[in-house]
Design an enzyme around this catalytic site. Structure first.
Site, PDB file in Angstrom:
ATOM      1  N   ASP A 171     -36.554 -27.494 -43.291  1.00 56.68           N
ATOM      2  CA  ASP A 171     -35.399 -27.211 -42.431  1.00 56.68           C
ATOM      3  C   ASP A 171     -34.450 -26.185 -43.056  1.00 56.68           C
ATOM      4  OD1 ASP A 171     -36.454 -28.893 -40.594  1.00 56.68           O
ATOM      5  OD2 ASP A 171     -34.816 -30.335 -40.538  1.00 56.68           O
ATOM      6  N   ASP A 183     -18.667  12.577 -13.914  1.00 56.88           N
ATOM      7  CA  ASP A 183     -19.961  12.445 -14.558  1.00 56.88           C
ATOM      8  C   ASP A 183     -20.561  11.057 -14.325  1.00 56.88           C
ATOM      9  OD1 ASP A 183     -21.966  13.546 -16.526  1.00 56.88           O
ATOM     10  OD2 ASP A 183     -21.404  11.663 -17.483  1.00 56.88           O
ATOM     11  N   GLY A 233     -26.715  11.626 -15.522  1.00 56.08           N
ATOM     12  CA  GLY A 233     -26.370  12.467 -14.388  1.00 56.08           C
ATOM     13  C   GLY A 233     -27.348  13.545 -13.986  1.00 56.08           C
ATOM     14  N   LEU A 234     -27.128  14.772 -14.472  1.00 59.08           N
ATOM     15  CA  LEU A 234     -27.899  15.897 -13.968  1.00 59.08           C
ATOM     16  C   LEU A 234     -29.362  15.802 -14.380  1.00 59.08           C
ATOM     17  CD1 LEU A 234     -25.466  18.896 -14.314  1.00 59.08           C
ATOM     18  CD2 LEU A 234     -26.286  17.781 -12.239  1.00 59.08           C
TER      19      LEU A 234
END
Lengths: 525, 434
Positions: A36, A281, A416-417
């Site tokens: 343990d 953006d 984004g773009l």
């Protein structure tokens, strides 16, 4: 019996270890078999702690059973107290020791130790890690709080608060605390005590001296806070300041209890997330479909941020802790979906595959699932791995936390773009699916075979084989199949599924170009 | 541990060198910072590609397996835990019925499984859940498609690598018989990385030993045969119970050093060659290129390790042969060599090279042992993951022991890789200026 490959939570004694390890001058004597001790590495390796957790394991073996395991416990407890000289100890059993019923509480009490021994009853076969942490913290507070503490009159002094909940191995607890201290500083509120993180048993005695409590992590501190409410009439701030809106509510709640002016805290000029989200953006983030899974506190907060602060659409929400299912169900209802309450990661995997989200927010388990399904992912909740204990300051709470969240969630997405370019010029040879988004770190090119291997190793449960056998597969024409390949990979799966659902609903046997574009029109946002 | 005590007795026929029997061993009892035998599943489930390991245990067992695995494995692993719940313990349901249900569901989901190990844990042992009975019952249903075996990896009976020992011992009874008049066969015992196993198989082929089997086999259903004409060679030092089971089927052990470093590997190969009456000149000719490569590779690392002081905390039972290699071939100074269990018969020849100043310890009382490490201040301490960072924080350089179990370290061509595992932390310590 429950069949499990990975688990979201450890056993309850690991929760107790998280509390003990967070505190100072407290020691945990754990009746447990050899092996343990693995739990130590959670703290020394995953969290990179430079100190061993303050835990003594009795380490009994098969040959000790039925003979002297109780003696082994008492010897270990006596040795731990004399070696570590703690202000208090907590005593309990792990799953195996629970079965041999040695009663660590009674044994410790009979020993007349020179420090308080707080007994823990953590039923290993019913409960899990977070419950264990909450119960341990509650027992420590209940046993050590000095009930004779009288609060001085409020006049002529600052308001005092306790910050409750941060532990060892918590997701960003260290950094959240910095942000909360900053807010309380701006509100001119004095911190009476932070616990468990950094508190000693003697500090806990003075917990009643605060005017109110702040519960940062209800999974750990709610139980104790309720008792403090009853015992010391301390009101409680339960707003979790994750996200800009929630941080503002939190500031208002604290200011009200403290009788302070919230203006300086609300006007924190380092809050950049609202503008980052409004900047043009970020338009491409609108209605991105996101699947959220984690502990209740972080999952609910993430859903609210996703909807209100980033303009995402929450297409899945769930948590692994039944104890907090109500809160998650309520938030799911606000999102117009059904909550997923389960601790079976295979069920979560099925739900993610079915929802086909564009972003997954989850634990390390969902990170693996998302990786396998090829979906971008960010980690928002424990359990987490070593890379989610960053060296830099990266809170989730407060305005800085919201800034961090914006960066962390948006980064995995194609931006984004670039998203437009990928759509427009799908056949450009450099836009291969394996290339990944251009702002991501370079990675070695994946081979098609490796991908196929990974897919074939996916759990069998993923593939609803019987369903496919019942109905004949819809036929894509070669032309439609080619057109589908021009759709960027990160939405192609969704497009395929939507088109197939549409074709099935319309009763069309074949998917041609016409069907593809009809489906596109049907699902247009 | 009784099985191992018996084994000690069984193997007593191997005369102990006088020096060894006099060597004092520090025996300690207390908190042990070692894994339990379940941990062996992490490598065994990759080694045996058609096998699945189902631990019958608690949430702690499941949590151990995912934590010990370090990073969770990308593919769905071939192991899982049947987590016992209150209902199973309170007698509200029959645990055996529950196990049937779980196993049937699993085998339905994973038709690729050909061997299923039911693995006992601390809680299943304490409540005396009879997994042998379960394996027999379920085997009757699922054979011949799936063979169902059982062993215990519980912490109350096994430490770390003893889990592999228990697993391999469970395979021995189902190995096909090798008839008494069959030609002699060589059996390599202990799981090795595939690349290392292939290197050894090539060397044995070059020696002219063609009948060679491996335990475990890469497919658990393609087990090699065993019988009185089997001569077995241990590749790992932690296989006491497996060795005893093999002896029970008539196989005989080839005594040798373990194949670490130039000398260990040479001794291991020579011993096998002698047992198969291979011409000494041929043996030397076959091992010469490997010896030479390893010698050159080690000569670059020796200056980094020579006269550095090293302490081993108990972990994998690899400690004694690794310490022998580091001392004899790299000139390191052994301060303390701790091991969870000292198998005197299998390690007798390894221990011969330890000088009287080497402190040999068995078992653990972790606090007292750390006190000794702090007093000794060795240049490098080999220890488990729970202790490494805390010792580094105290200014002591460490090597994670678990990497020694997870890396290819046997044989000539890995001798330098093995040395590098110890050299790198020291080099890094000197390199960093933060």
């Amino acid at each position: 019996m429950q069949l499990a490959v990975w688990t979201y939570e450890g056993p309850p004694h690991v929760g107790a270890m998280r509390v003990a390890t967070a505190m100072e001058k407290l020691h945990y004597v754990l009746h447990a078999p050899q092996g343990d001790t693995y739990a130590d590495l959670l703290f020394t390796m995953i969290e990179r702690r430079g100190k061993r957790p303050p835990v003594t394991y009795t380490t009994f073996e098969a040959r000790d059973l039925g003979k002297d395991t109780a003696q082994i416990f008492q010897d270990a407890a006596r040795e731990a107290v004399s070696r570590f000289n703690p202000q208090a100890i907590i005593v309990g059993a792990s799953c195996t020791a629970e079965l041999i019923q040695d009663d660590p509480a009674g044994l410790a009490e009979a020993m007349n130790l020179p420090c308080p021994a707080i007994p823990l009853e953590l039923p290993s076969y019913q409960r899990k890690e977070n419950w264990g942490a909450a119960e341990t913290f509650y027992q420590i507070v209940r046993h050590l709080a000095d009930k004779n503490v009288v609060r001085e009159p409020r006049e002529g002094r600052k308001a005092r608060a306790n910050i409750l909940g941060p532990t060892a191995l918590g997701f960003r607890h260290r950094d959240d605390l910095v942000e909360i201290r900053k807010i309380l500083g701006l509100l001119d509120v004095e911190i009476n005590l932070v616990a468990p993180l950094g508190a000693t048993p003697e500090d806990i005695a003075n917990i009643g001296a605060a005017d109110f409590n702040i519960v940062l992590y209800p999974e750990i501190a709610d139980e104790a806070a309720r008792w403090l409410e009853r015992t010391f009439a301390q009101p409680c701030v339960r707003t979790i300041p994750i996200g800009v809106g929630a941080t503002r509510s939190f500031i208002a709640d604290v200011a009200e209890l403290a009788g302070a002016d919230p203006t300086p805290a609300l006007g924190d000029t380092s809050s950049r997330m609202p503008w980052w989200s409004r900047s043009v953006d970020s338009t491409y983030l609108t209605s991105k479909r996101v699947f959220i899974f984690g502990d209740a506190t972080h999952a609910v907060a993430a859903a609210r941020i996703a909807r209100e602060e980033l303009g995402f659409e929450v297409c899945g929400l769930g948590c692994y802790a039944r104890e907090f299912a109500r809160e998650v169900r309520a938030e799911a209802a606000r999102c117009g979906i059904e909550a997923l309450i389960t601790d079976d990661h295979l069920a979560v995997e099925d739900a993610i595959a079915a929802a086909a989200p564009e972003l997954v927010l989850g634990t390390q388990m969902e990170r693996h699932i998302a990786k396998r399904l090829g979906i971008p992912c960010a980690v928002i909740s424990a359990p987490v791995h070593v890379q989610d204990f960053p060296a830099r300051h990266s809170p989730q709470m407060g305005f800085e936390g919201a800034n961090v969240i914006f960066d962390t969630w948006v980064h995995p997405l194609v931006m984004g773009l670039e998203e437009h370019l990928l759509t427009m010029f799908r056949e450009d040879f450099e836009f291969s699916d394996e290339a990944g988004a251009s702002h991501h770190a370079a990675h070695s090119p994946r081979k098609t075979a490796a991908v196929a291997d990974a897919l074939s190793e996916a759990p069998v449960a993923d593939i609803p084989a019987p369903a496919m056998a019942d109905e004949p597969a819809t036929l894509w024409t070669a032309e439609a199949e080619r057109e589908l390949k021009k759709i960027p990979f990160f939405v192609r799966g969704k497009a395929r599924r939507n088109t197939e659902n549409f074709a099935a609903a319309e009763g069309r046997r074949q998917i041609d170009l016409e069907t593809l574009y009809d489906a596109k029109a049907h699902y247009a946002r | 541990m009784s099985a191992l005590d018996i084994l000690d007795g069984c193997a007593a026929e191997l005369a102990r060198p006088a020096a060894e029997s006099q060597r004092p061993v520090l025996r300690e009892r207390g908190q042990r910072e070692v894994f339990c035998g379940l941990t062996g599943i992490i490598w065994l489930h990759r080694k045996m590609q058609d096998a699945f390991f189902l631990v019958v245990g608690s949430r702690t067992c499941a949590h151990l397996l995912q934590s010990a695995a370090g990073v969770m494995i990308f593919a769905e692993p071939r192991f899982a835990t049947a987590i016992m719940e209150e209902r199973d313990l309170a007698g509200m349901v029959d645990a055996q019925d529950e196990l049937d249900r779980v196993v049937n569901r699993l085998l339905e989901r994973r038709p690729d499984i050909k061997t299923l190990f039911l693995v006992g844990s601390c809680p299943s042992e304490v409540i005396k859940l009879d997994l042998a009975k379960a394996a027999q019952r379920l085997g009757a249903v699922h054979m011949p498609r799936v063979r169902i075996l059982n062993y215990s990896g519980s912490g109350i009976e096994t430490t770390f690598t003893q889990g592999e020992d228990a697993c391999l011992a469970a395979l021995v009874p189902v190995m096909p018989p090798l008839s008494a008049d069959a030609p002699a066969e060589l059996l390599i015992v202990g799981s090795l990385p595939d690349i290392v196993e292939d290197q050894f198989l090539r060397l044995f082929a070059d020696l002219g030993i063609t009948r060679v089997g491996c335990l475990p086999a890469r497919n658990a259903r393609d087990l090699p045969a065993v019988g009185p004409n089997t001569r077995y060679l241990l590749a790992q030092p932690f296989l006491g119970e497996t060795a005893m089971a093999l002896e029970g089927r008539g196989a005989k052990r080839i005594e040798a050093l373990f194949p670490f470093g130039v000398e260990g590997t040479s001794d291991w190969l020579r011993a096998a060659a002698r047992a198969f009456d291979i011409d000494t000149a041929l043996t030397e000719q076959v091992i010469a290129p490997g010896r030479e490569r390893a010698r050159i590779a080690l000569s670059k690392l020796r200056p980094q390790l020579e006269s550095k002081r090293i302490s081993f905390l108990p972990d994998s039972q690899l400690e004694v042969p690794l310490a022998r290699y580091l001392q004899d071939e790299l000139g390191m100074e052994l301060v303390e060599v701790g091991t969870p269990y000292l198998h005197r018969a299998h390690l007798a020849r390894e221990l011969e090279s330890f000088g009287p100043a080497v402190r040999l310890s068995e078992g653990q009382h972790v606090e007292r042992q750390l006190d000794r490490v702090r007093a000794d201040r060795p240049d490098i301490t080999v220890c488990g993951l729970g202790l490494a960072n805390p010792l580094e924080m105290e200014g002591l350089t460490t090597k994670w022991a678990i990497e020694l179990v997870f890396s290819p370290i046997h044989g000539f061509d890995q001798a330098a890789d093995l040395a590098e595992l110890f050299a790198r932390p020291l080099r890094r310590r000197d390199l960093l200026e933060v």
